[in-house]
Every structure is written in structure tokens, then in C-alpha cells.
Design a protein around this motif. Structure first.
Motif, PDB file in Angstrom:
ATOM      1  N   ILE A 162     -15.395 -10.533  -0.254  1.00  0.00           N
ATOM      2  CA  ILE A 162     -15.949  -9.338  -0.909  1.00  0.00           C
ATOM      3  C   ILE A 162     -15.397  -8.066  -0.274  1.00  0.00           C
ATOM      4  CG2 ILE A 162     -18.063  -8.030  -1.318  1.00  0.00           C
ATOM      5  CD1 ILE A 162     -19.527 -10.681  -1.619  1.00  0.00           C
ATOM      6  N   TYR A 163     -15.357  -8.039   1.056  1.00  0.00           N
ATOM      7  CA  TYR A 163     -14.947  -6.819   1.752  1.00  0.00           C
ATOM      8  C   TYR A 163     -13.497  -6.864   2.225  1.00  0.00           C
ATOM      9  CZ  TYR A 163     -19.952  -6.108   1.714  1.00  0.00           C
ATOM     10  OH  TYR A 163     -21.251  -5.967   1.308  1.00  0.00           O
ATOM     11  N   GLU A 164     -12.758  -7.908   1.790  1.00  0.00           N
ATOM     12  CA  GLU A 164     -11.334  -8.034   2.116  1.00  0.00           C
ATOM     13  C   GLU A 164     -11.105  -7.978   3.625  1.00  0.00           C
ATOM     14  OE1 GLU A 164      -9.278  -5.090  -0.091  1.00  0.00           O
ATOM     15  OE2 GLU A 164      -9.730  -5.980  -2.051  1.00  0.00           O
ATOM     16  N   GLY A 165     -11.876  -8.779   4.339  1.00  0.00           N
ATOM     17  CA  GLY A 165     -11.754  -8.838   5.790  1.00  0.00           C
ATOM     18  C   GLY A 165     -13.019  -8.334   6.456  1.00  0.00           C
ATOM     19  N   TYR A 166     -12.978  -8.270   7.761  1.00  0.00           N
ATOM     20  CA  TYR A 166     -14.143  -7.829   8.529  1.00  0.00           C
ATOM     21  C   TYR A 166     -13.923  -6.465   9.163  1.00  0.00           C
ATOM     22  CZ  TYR A 166     -14.829 -12.860   8.106  1.00  0.00           C
ATOM     23  OH  TYR A 166     -14.948 -14.139   7.614  1.00  0.00           O
ATOM     24  N   ASP A 167     -12.921  -5.736   8.671  1.00  0.00           N
ATOM     25  CA  ASP A 167     -12.609  -4.430   9.230  1.00  0.00           C
ATOM     26  C   ASP A 167     -13.233  -3.345   8.359  1.00  0.00           C
ATOM     27  OD1 ASP A 167     -11.595  -2.543  10.895  1.00  0.00           O
ATOM     28  OD2 ASP A 167      -9.593  -2.545  10.026  1.00  0.00           O
ATOM     29  N   PHE A 168     -13.538  -2.218   8.988  1.00  0.00           N
ATOM     30  CA  PHE A 168     -14.074  -1.065   8.270  1.00  0.00           C
ATOM     31  C   PHE A 168     -13.167   0.127   8.537  1.00  0.00           C
ATOM     32  CE2 PHE A 168     -17.730  -3.767   8.443  1.00  0.00           C
ATOM     33  CZ  PHE A 168     -18.427  -3.494   7.274  1.00  0.00           C
ATOM     34  N   PRO A 169     -12.306   0.470   7.594  1.00  0.00           N
ATOM     35  CA  PRO A 169     -11.408   1.620   7.810  1.00  0.00           C
ATOM     36  C   PRO A 169     -12.183   2.933   7.782  1.00  0.00           C
ATOM     37  CG  PRO A 169     -11.189   0.786   5.573  1.00  0.00           C
ATOM     38  CD  PRO A 169     -12.087  -0.176   6.287  1.00  0.00           C
ATOM     39  N   SER A 170     -11.718   3.865   8.521  1.00  0.00           N
ATOM     40  CA  SER A 170     -12.371   5.177   8.544  1.00  0.00           C
ATOM     41  C   SER A 170     -12.161   5.938   7.239  1.00  0.00           C
ATOM     42  CB  SER A 170     -11.840   6.010   9.719  1.00  0.00           C
ATOM     43  OG  SER A 170     -12.066   5.348  10.939  1.00  0.00           O
ATOM     44  N   LEU A 171     -10.995   5.740   6.587  1.00  0.00           N
ATOM     45  CA  LEU A 171     -10.660   6.445   5.353  1.00  0.00           C
ATOM     46  C   LEU A 171     -10.428   5.429   4.238  1.00  0.00           C
ATOM     47  CD1 LEU A 171      -9.853   9.021   3.795  1.00  0.00           C
ATOM     48  CD2 LEU A 171      -7.520   8.677   4.647  1.00  0.00           C
ATOM     49  N   ILE A 172     -11.057   5.683   3.088  1.00  0.00           N
ATOM     50  CA  ILE A 172     -10.926   4.811   1.919  1.00  0.00           C
ATOM     51  C   ILE A 172     -10.415   5.648   0.762  1.00  0.00           C
ATOM     52  CG2 ILE A 172     -12.163   3.382   0.251  1.00  0.00           C
ATOM     53  CD1 ILE A 172     -14.099   2.651   2.438  1.00  0.00           C
ATOM     54  N   LYS A 173      -9.394   5.162   0.077  1.00  0.00           N
ATOM     55  CA  LYS A 173      -8.857   5.822  -1.104  1.00  0.00           C
ATOM     56  C   LYS A 173      -9.533   5.241  -2.342  1.00  0.00           C
ATOM     57  CE  LYS A 173      -5.650   8.238   1.068  1.00  0.00           C
ATOM     58  NZ  LYS A 173      -5.566   9.721   1.034  1.00  0.00           N
ATOM     59  N   CYS A 174     -10.071   6.103  -3.176  1.00  0.00           N
ATOM     60  CA  CYS A 174     -10.794   5.660  -4.368  1.00  0.00           C
ATOM     61  C   CYS A 174     -10.264   6.404  -5.585  1.00  0.00           C
ATOM     62  CB  CYS A 174     -12.296   5.910  -4.198  1.00  0.00           C
ATOM     63  SG  CYS A 174     -13.294   5.442  -5.636  1.00  0.00           S
ATOM     64  N   GLU A 175      -9.983   5.654  -6.649  1.00  0.00           N
ATOM     65  CA  GLU A 175      -9.528   6.266  -7.896  1.00  0.00           C
ATOM     66  C   GLU A 175     -10.258   5.651  -9.088  1.00  0.00           C
ATOM     67  OE1 GLU A 175      -5.358   5.643  -8.223  1.00  0.00           O
ATOM     68  OE2 GLU A 175      -5.427   3.547  -7.552  1.00  0.00           O
ATOM     69  N   GLN A 176     -11.509   5.284  -8.911  1.00  0.00           N
ATOM     70  CA  GLN A 176     -12.314   4.717  -9.986  1.00  0.00           C
ATOM     71  C   GLN A 176     -12.809   5.847 -10.901  1.00  0.00           C
ATOM     72  OE1 GLN A 176     -12.751   1.306 -10.153  1.00  0.00           O
ATOM     73  NE2 GLN A 176     -11.382   1.226  -8.385  1.00  0.00           N
ATOM     74  N   LYS A 177     -12.954   5.531 -12.176  1.00  0.00           N
ATOM     75  CA  LYS A 177     -13.553   6.495 -13.097  1.00  0.00           C
ATOM     76  C   LYS A 177     -15.043   6.593 -12.796  1.00  0.00           C
ATOM     77  CE  LYS A 177     -10.258   5.669 -16.847  1.00  0.00           C
ATOM     78  NZ  LYS A 177     -10.076   5.296 -18.267  1.00  0.00           N
TER      79      LYS A 177
END
Length: 259
Positions: free
Chosen positions: A152-167
Motif C-alpha cells: 500500500i505504501y510502496e515500502g516502509y519509508d516516509f519521504p519528506s516531500l511528496i509530489k502530487c498531481e491528482q485532480k
């Protein structure tokens, strides 16, 4: 939380467990349930409120949060703990069923009747299979949730910055997770404890199966030895009877003639 009920429940489960099962129960209660109750809500209590995106577009914040956090870690771990601890109650219920059968049997045939079970808590027959199947179910549950968390989370890491382009976001926006390092450490801790529980359950299954095979081999060896001793004693007895029943042949007498 009713701690008296929980203590009685854990003592009942611990009573019918092996050494590996007691260690598993200690890890689950101390390092998973207690940590979950004490720290999980504080770590993830602000995950949606402090999830920030650099846009004021209505709905963009909610859509991006739902895209990267489709299921809350807290709720996912709550389901995991419920599913992984419930099978242990089946062993206690099976022992209670045996005790009830033994009680009814004594009421029907008297106190001096032959017992149905020498020890209702001993893992033999159906109780052995119930115990092993609960271990298999625990392994399957923990492995499934560890995989779901990774998928679900594509690994166990939490990046500080997330790029989002959802409507309905107008373009690719930057979103930020609150305290990603703390969440990463907490997630890895829960995953490691789950893997430790899986290993303990595997070792317990191997221990139970090995112990059962050893008892079967010992019983088979003892039965063969008893049969060999019986056959050897029978043949010795037959030889003795044969010697006793054989008539003694008198020695031939010779007459000496004196002329």
C-alpha cells in the motif's frame, strides 16, 4: 480497558502454550499491544491535520492525502492485532470444551469412572491440531499485513516531500508529511516485531512436529522391542518344553558270560 479481564485471558493462553508460545505472547503484549496503545495515537494523531500541500485549491489536500495514505497505519495495525490474537482463544475454548465433556462424563458414570482425558490441557489429538492450525493462521495474518503495509505504501519509508498531481489539483504540487522520521522508525519497529513473531511461530511448529515425530518413533521402537522380547521368550519356553518332553533313552546293558 479492563485489565483484570485481559490478565485472566493472557494467563489462560499462557497456561496452555509452549516456551515459544510464551515468548510470542510476551512480545505481542509488551512490544506490540502496549506500544500501539501508548504511542500509536500520538505518532499518527496529527497525520491528516499536519499533511500540508503548497496549494489552496479546494479538495486537493484531501485527494493527495487519500492517495498516499489510503488506509491509516493505526487502523491497519489494530486489525492486525485483533486477527493475530484471536486464534489463541481457540485453544482456551478447546480446553474448556474438554473440561465440560469430562465433567458431564463424571456426572453420568460417577467419579470413579474412566477419564476421557488424562490431562485436558495436554496437546494431544484434536487439541494438537487446533494449536498447530492457530500457529499457521498467526503466521499467515502477520505475513499478510506486513505485505499489505509494503504494497500500500510502496515500502516502509516516509519521504519528506511528496509530489502530487491528482485532480482537482491544478498542477503537480508538493506535499509534506508531519514527522516522517518518527513515523519511519515506528513503522520499522512494528514490522520487525511482526517478523519476530512469525519466526517464533515457525519455530514452535517445528518444535511441536519434531516432538510428535519423536514420540511416535519412540512408541514404535518400544512396541517392536516388546514384540521381540515376547517372541524370544516364547521360543525359549518352547525349547524348554521340548527338552522336558523328550524321553530319556536308557543306556544299553551288556552281560558278561563267564565260562
Amino acid at each position: 480497558m479492563n485489565w483484570a479481564f485481559l490478565q485472566g485471558l493472557l494467563s489462560g493462553v499462557n497456561k496452555y502454550s509452549t516456551a515459544f508460545g510464551r515468548v510470542w505472547l510476551s512480545i505481542v503484549f509488551l512490544f506490540r499491544v502496549m506500544v500501539f496503545v501508548v504511542a500509536a495515537e500520538k505518532v499518527w494523531g496529527d497525520e491528516q491535520k499536519d499533511f500540508k500541500c503548497n496549494t489552496a485549491q479546494p479538495g486537493c489536500h484531501n485527494v493527495c492525502y487519500d492517495h498516499f495514505f489510503p488506509v491509516s497505519h493505526v487502523r491497519l495495525w489494530a486489525l492486525q492485532l485483533i486477527f493475530v490474537t484471536c486464534p489463541s482463544l481457540l485453544v482456551v475454548m478447546h480446553v474448556a470444551y474438554r473440561d465440560d465433556r469430562e465433567r458431564k462424563h463424571k456426572l453420568k458414570y460417577g467419579e470413579n469412572c474412566r477419564r476421557l482425558y488424562q490431562n485436558t490441557g495436554k496437546k494431544r489429538g484434536g487439541l494438537w491440531w487446533t494449536y498447530v492450525l492457530t500457529l499457521v493462521f498467526k503466521i499467515a495474518v502477520d505475513a499478510t499485513f506486513v505485505y499489505l503495509l509494503y504494497h500500500i505504501y510502496e515500502g516502509y519509508d516516509f519521504p519528506s516531500l511528496i509530489k502530487c498531481e491528482q485532480k482537482p489539483c491544478p498542477n503537480k504540487v508538493d506535499c509534506f508529511i508531519a514527522r516522517p522520521t518518527e513515523k519511519r522508525i515506528f513503522t520499522i519497529f512494528m514490522v520487525v516485531t511482526s517478523l519476530a513473531c512469525i519466526l517464533l511461530s515457525i519455530f514452535e511448529i517445528l518444535y511441536l512436529v519434531g516432538k510428535r515425530c519423536r514420540e511416535c518413533f519412540t512408541s514404535l521402537h518400544n512396541s517392536r522391542q516388546v514384540m521381540t522380547n515376547t517372541l524370544s521368550s516364547g521360543s525359549t519356553l518352547m525349547e524348554t518344553n521340548t527338552l522336558k518332553s523328550t524321553p530319556e533313552t536308557p543306556a544299553p546293558s551288556y552281560s558278561v558270560a563267564i565260562s
